[in-house]
Design an enzyme around this catalytic site. Structure first.
Site, PDB file in Angstrom:
ATOM      1  N   ASP A  99     -10.754   1.790  -3.540  1.00  0.00           N
ATOM      2  CA  ASP A  99     -10.887   1.594  -2.066  1.00  0.00           C
ATOM      3  C   ASP A  99     -12.801   1.720  -2.580  1.00  0.00           C
ATOM      4  OD1 ASP A  99      -9.044   1.760  -1.156  1.00  0.00           O
ATOM      5  OD2 ASP A  99      -9.159   3.173   0.616  1.00  0.00           O
ATOM      6  N   ASP A 132       0.441  -1.046  -0.260  1.00  0.00           N
ATOM      7  CA  ASP A 132      -0.298   0.054   0.286  1.00  0.00           C
ATOM      8  C   ASP A 132       0.975   1.003  -0.009  1.00  0.00           C
ATOM      9  OD1 ASP A 132      -2.712   1.174   0.019  1.00  0.00           O
ATOM     10  OD2 ASP A 132      -3.327  -0.064   0.877  1.00  0.00           O
TER      11      ASP A 132
HETATM   12  C1  GLA Z   1      -5.589   1.933   1.993  1.00  0.00           C
HETATM   13  C2  GLA Z   1      -6.287   0.777   1.144  1.00  0.00           C
HETATM   14  C3  GLA Z   1      -7.372  -0.380   1.971  1.00  0.00           C
HETATM   15  C4  GLA Z   1      -7.074  -1.451   2.934  1.00  0.00           C
HETATM   16  C5  GLA Z   1      -6.580   0.433   3.627  1.00  0.00           C
HETATM   17  C6  GLA Z   1      -5.356   0.129   5.265  1.00  0.00           C
HETATM   18  O1  GLA Z   1      -6.762   2.255   2.113  1.00  0.00           O
HETATM   19  O2  GLA Z   1      -6.707   1.067  -0.325  1.00  0.00           O
HETATM   20  O3  GLA Z   1      -7.558  -1.498   0.542  1.00  0.00           O
HETATM   21  O4  GLA Z   1      -5.614  -2.107   2.936  1.00  0.00           O
HETATM   22  O5  GLA Z   1      -5.560   1.118   3.198  1.00  0.00           O
HETATM   23  O6  GLA Z   1      -5.461   0.990   5.983  1.00  0.00           O
END
Ligand code: GLA
Length: 761
Positions: free
Chosen positions: A552, A482
Site C-alpha cells: 500500500d 483483496d
Molecule cells: C487495501 C488495498 C488497497 C485498497 C484498499 C481498499 O488496503 O491494499 O489498495 O484496495 O484495500 O479498501
C-alpha cells in the site's frame, strides 16, 4: 573418467552404496540409506562426481550424554548429530524433528526407516494445493514405521538449480493418527558457518531484508495469522558469510503455501544446522484415519554459487516458467489506472468517467474500480459480502462505467474482497454462522470486518456462485482480490472437537479450491492479489495471481526497499507498482513524477491517482512513461534477468541509492534504473559497474528523458549538479561496462532517478 552432472540425468541411484545423486546445472544433492536404514544427507552444494561414495563424510563420534545405536563394529552412533533427511520424534535424535504425531493408542514414536524408492519421469501433482508444474524426474522415497508411511518427493528442475520437495504421510496402522508437526522439507547441513537472510515486514513496509550469522539454538520465521503475512515471508536463505550479489554459496528455501508456516534453522552443539520448512507446531493438528493420507505443501530449494543474484535469477526463472499462471506469465500485462487513491469511497459515475476519459488518450488500457462499488459500502464499516452494485452510487449499475471504458478502447477491472464479511451486510444478516467465530464469544474486528469461514464447503460454494455470476454477467477483464485482515476467533461448529486445529489448513484448501475454480472458469481474467498491499505475497498465490499489489506504500523511495527485498525470491513481473500523487498518501514525501514512474515501471505498471487533475506537463510525462514501458521495459520485466547493482539497505540517509539492471536473455538489451536518496552538495563522483552483459559485445546507453524539464534542471541556488550524459552516445563493450562501470548523475534534489536503455550496437 569423471562423471560429473549432465543434463537429462537429474536423478541417479547407486545400488551398491545405496546413494541418491540429484543434480542440476551447478549443484549436487546427495544422500543415502545408511547401515541402520536411516536416510542420511551427505552433501548439498557444488557438483560432485557421481561415481564417488560420499558416506565417508559422516564420521561417528561418541559424545557425552548422547543416546546411541551400536553398529556392527560395536561403535556408538548417536542420531542426535547425524544429518538426516526426514528426522522424527523419538529415538536418539533430540533435535526438533520433521515429524511428530500421536496415535489413538497414545503412541508417539515412529521409527521411520527406508522401505523403498522409485524414480518417475514426471512429477505427480498435489491434490488441492498449488505446486510447480511440468516437473521432470522425481524421486519418491518411502520411509516407514510399523503404522505410518512417509513418502518424500524430490523433483529436480535442472535449469533452475532447484529441487522441489514435499511429503505425504499415510496412516497404515492406526485407527487415527494426529499429525502435530509436519515438514515439507527438512535438511541437515554439516556446519553452521552461514548467515541467515529473511524477509520481515509490516503493512506499508513489506519484505525488508534482515541478515545475521547463525548462532547456536533455533532461529525462525513464521506466521500464526492464518495467512503468510507481511511480517515474515515464507522464505529463508543461508549464505556464506562473505556472499554478496555476485559471489558466494547461497541456499534458498521458499515455501509454497499461503497459510501458517514455520521455517527454522536449529544449530546444534556440534555446529550442525537443521532446516525445517513446514507447518508450525503451535496450533496445528491434523487427523488422518487408517488408509488416509496427508499431503504437505511444496518447498523450492535453490542452490547458487553465484551469490544472491544467482539465487534470485533461479527463483525468477522457476516461478515464471513453472508456477505463475501460464496464461499471463510472459504476456504483457495491462497498464492500469486504479481509482483508490484518487477517490477512496467517494465516487459516482461522473467522477469515474472523468478518470477514464483522461486516461485513455495517454495509452492506459484498463480502468480498475476499487473498493466501494457494492452493497452499502460508503466507508470500511459495512457492505463486505454483498457483491452486488450499490445503485445509490452507480445508478446504472456498472453499465455506465463499463460502457465508457469500451467507448474509449479500455478494459474494465473490479475490486473484490471475497473472504470477508461486515456485520453490517445482508450476507451477515442471512448467514451469521458463516463468520469465523468462537461460539458465545465476541469476535475481534479488524478494519471493522471479519473473516468468512472458508473451511466450510457451503461458504466456498457460495463464493464460487456469487463471484462467478458477477464475472459472467459483466465485461470484466481484471479482478483485484483483496484480503485486509488476519484470522482470529478460529472455530468451526461443523467440525468435531478433535478437528478444530485443522481449521486454518482447511481454510487454505477452501481458498485454493475457490481461486482454482475462478481462474480456470474465467481464464481470460487477470486476477491480481492484494492484502492491504503485499500482505499475502507468497509463492502459493502465483498460479492464480500472476501479480500482486506489492505494498500500500506507493512512495517511490520506500518502494526501493520493498521491491529490492521482494526481488530476492519473486520475479519483477509478480509485483504491481503504481504511480501515485505527491505528497505521498502514506509517507507525506515528495518525489519527482519521473522517479515515481521509474520505480513503478520495474513492476507490472499502472497509476493510482486522479489523472483528470494532472497538468498538461504531467500528462506528457505519463504518456512517455507508458510508451517506453510498453515498448522497452515490459518485455524485460516479463522475461529478463535481474542484476541488483545497488541496495538501498546499504548506506546512510544522505549517501544512499538503489539500482537494478534487467538484461534480456539474449543479452542484446537491458535497462538500468537508478534512484538517489536525499541529495548532497559537492557530491563525490559515483560509478556503477554493470553486470550480466556479453563482455565481447558493444552496447550503447541512452537515457530516457521522461520529463524534458529535468534535463536542464539545476538545484535552486544555481549550483552546478554533476549531471552527466556524456556517455549517451558512446558505444562501449560489455567488458568495459562491467569492469569500469558508468558514471552516475548526482541530482541537486532529493530522490532523483534515471533510466537508461542499454542496447547492443
Ligand atoms: C487495501 C488495498 C488497497 C485498497 C484498499 C481498499 O488496503 O491494499 O489498495 O484496495 O484495500 O479498501
Amino acid at each position: 573418467m569423471q562423471k560429473l552432472y549432465y543434463f537429462g540425468m537429474a536423478i541417479k541411484y547407486n545400488g551398491n552404496t545405496k546413494t541418491f545423486y540429484l543434480s542440476g546445472k551447478s549443484f549436487a544433492y546427495v544422500f543415502g540409506v545408511n547401515q541402520f536404514g536411516y536416510l542420511q544427507n551427505y552433501h548439498f552444494g557444488k557438483p560432485v562426481d557421481v561415481a564417488d561414495d560420499l558416506s565417508y563424510m559422516f564420521v561417528p563420534v561418541e559424545r557425552g550424554l548422547a543416546a546411541s545405536i551400536p553398529d556392527s563394529a560395536g561403535r556408538h552412533n548417536g542420531l542426535d548429530t547425524m544429518p538426516l533427511e526426514y528426522p522424527f520424534f523419538g529415538g536418539s535424535d533430540m533435535r526438533h524433528g520433521a515429524f511428530l504425531s500421536v496415535s489413538d493408542t497414545g503412541l508417539r514414536q515412529e521409527d521411520l526407516r527406508y522401505k523403498s524408492h522409485k524414480i518417475t519421469k514426471d512429477k505427480p501433482s498435489i491434490k488441492g494445493l498449488p505446486s510447480l508444474r511440468r516437473g521432470g524426474q522425481t524421486l519418491i522415497i518411502t520411509l516407514a514405521s510399523k503404522a505410518v508411511e512417509v513418502k518424500l518427493f524430490y523433483t529436480v528442475y535442472e535449469d533452475c538449480n532447484t529441487i522441489a520437495r514435499r511429503t505425504v504421510i499415510k496412516n497404515i496402522g492406526y485407527k487415527n493418527l494426529k499429525l502435530e508437526r509436519v515438514a515439507s522439507l527438512s535438511l541437515d547441513l554439516p556446519n553452521m558457518n552461514y548467515d541467515m537472510v529473511s524477509l520481515w515486514g509490516k503493512h506499508c513496509g513489506e519484505r525488508h531484508i534482515e541478515r545475521a550469522p547463525l548462532r547456536k539454538g533455533i532461529q525462525s520465521v513464521y506466521s500464526l495469522r492464518g495467512a503468510s503475512s507481511p511480517h515474515f515471508n515464507p522464505f529463508l536463505a543461508l549464505c556464506d558469510p562473505n556472499a554478496d550479489e555476485r559471489q558466494g554459496n547461497v541456499i534458498g528455501i521458499s515455501y509454497i503455501y499461503g497459510g501458517n508456516f514455520l521455517m527454522s534453522c536449529e544449530c546444534d552443539f556440534v555446529g550442525g544446522t537443521r532446516i525445517y520448512a513446514g507447518f508450525p507446531d503451535f496450533d496445528f493438528g491434523y487427523n488422518i484415519h487408517k488408509g488416509e493420507s496427508f499431503e504437505t505443501p511444496e518447498t523450492a530449494l535453490v542452490f547458487s554459487d553465484t551469490g544472491f543474484g544467482g539465487m534470485s535469477r533461479s527463483y525468477h526463472d522457476l516461478y515464471r516458467g513453472y508456477l505463475i499462471n501460464p496464461n499471463f506469465a510472459s504476456n504483457p500485462r495491462p497498464i492500469v489506472i486504479n481509482n483508490w487513491e484518487a477517490t477512496y469511497f467517494d465516487f459516482d459515475d461522473d467522477k469515474l468517467c472523468k478518470i477514464v476519459d483522461a486516461a485513455a488518450p495517454l495509452g492506459i488500457d484498463t480502468f480498475v474500480l476499487d473498493d466501494g462499488w457494492f452493497g452499502k459500502r460508503n466507508s470500511d464499516t459495512s457492505g463486505l459480502g454483498d457483491w452486488y452494485v450499490n445503485k445509490n452510487k452507480l445508478h446504472n449499475g456498472l453499465t455506465t462505467i463499463i460502457n465508457r471504458c469500451k467507448d474509449k478502447g479500455m478494459k474494465f477491472g473490479l475490486w473484490f474482497e471475497p473472504e470477508m464479511i461486515s456485520e453490517d451486510s445482508d450476507l451477515f444478516r442471512t448467514h451469521p454462522e458463516w463468520r469465523m467465530q468462537v461460539p458465545n464469544a465476541k469476535p475481534s474486528p479488524s478494519r471493522s470486518q471479519y473473516v468468512l469461514n472458508l473451511s466450510r464447503q457451503d461458504v466456498v460454494d457460495y463464493l464460487k456462485q456469487t463471484l462467478g455470476d458477477m464475472l459472467r454477467t459483466h465485461d470484466i477483464s481484471y479482478v483485484k482480490w483483496d484480503y485486509n485482515r488476519h484470522i482470529t476467533d478460529v472455530h468451526c461448529t461443523l467440525l468435531p472437537p478433535e478437528k478444530q486445529q485443522e481449521i486454518l489448513h482447511r481454510y487454505m484448501l477452501g481458498f485454493y479450491e475457490l481461486v482454482e475454480y475462478l481462474t480456470t472458469t474465467f481464464p481470460h481474467v487477470l486476477f491480481e492479489g492484494c492484502s492491504s498491499g503485499g500482505g499475502r505475497f507468497d509463492p502459493s498465490m502465483l498460479p492464480y495471481f500472476p501479480q500482486h499489489w506489492t505494498s500500500d506504500n506507493s512512495d517511490a523511495w520506500a518502494r526501493t526497499f520493498i521491491q529490492y527485498g521482494t526481488s530476492l525470491c519473486y520475479p519483477l513481473s509478480s509485483m504491481a507498482g503504481h504511480v501515485s500523487v505527491c505528497p505521498n498518501h502514506q509517507t507525506g514525501r515528495n518525489t519527482p513524477l519521473e522517479s515515481r514512474g521509474i520505480m513503478a515501471s520495474l513492476c507490472a505498471f499502472g497509476y493510482e491517482l486522479d489523472i483528470s487533475q494532472m497538468s498538461d506537463h504531467e500528462r506528457a510525462i505519463v504518456k512517455t512513461q507508458i510508451e517506453v514501458y510498453r515498448r522497452d521495459i515490459s518485455p524485460l520485466i516479463l522475461n529478463g534477468d535481474l542484476y541488483r547493482l545497488k541496495s538501498p539497505f546499504e548506506g546512510n540517509l544522505v549517501n544512499n541509492s538503489f539500482a537494478f539492471l534487467v538484461v534480456s536473455k539474449d543479452k542484446q538489451k537491458a535497462l538500468l534504473a537508478y534512484m538517489q536518496g536525499t541529495s548532497e552538495c559537492s557530491p563525490a563522483p559515483k560509478t556503477l559497474k554493470l553486470d550480466g552483459l556479453n563482455p565481447r559485445q558493444k552496447y550503447k546507453l541512452s537515457r530516457v528523458h521522461f520529463d524534458p524539464a529535468t534535463k536542464n534542471r539545476k538545484p535552486l541556488g544555481g549550483f552546478p549538479s554533476a549531471y552527466t550524459d556524456s556517455f549517451d552516445t558512446i558505444a562501449l563493450s560489455g567488458s568495459t561496462l562491467m569492469s569500469c562501470g558508468v558514471p552516475l548523475p548526482s541530482f541537486g534534489w532529493d530522490f532523483g532517478a534515471v533510466m537508461y536503455l542499454v542496447e547492443q550496437v
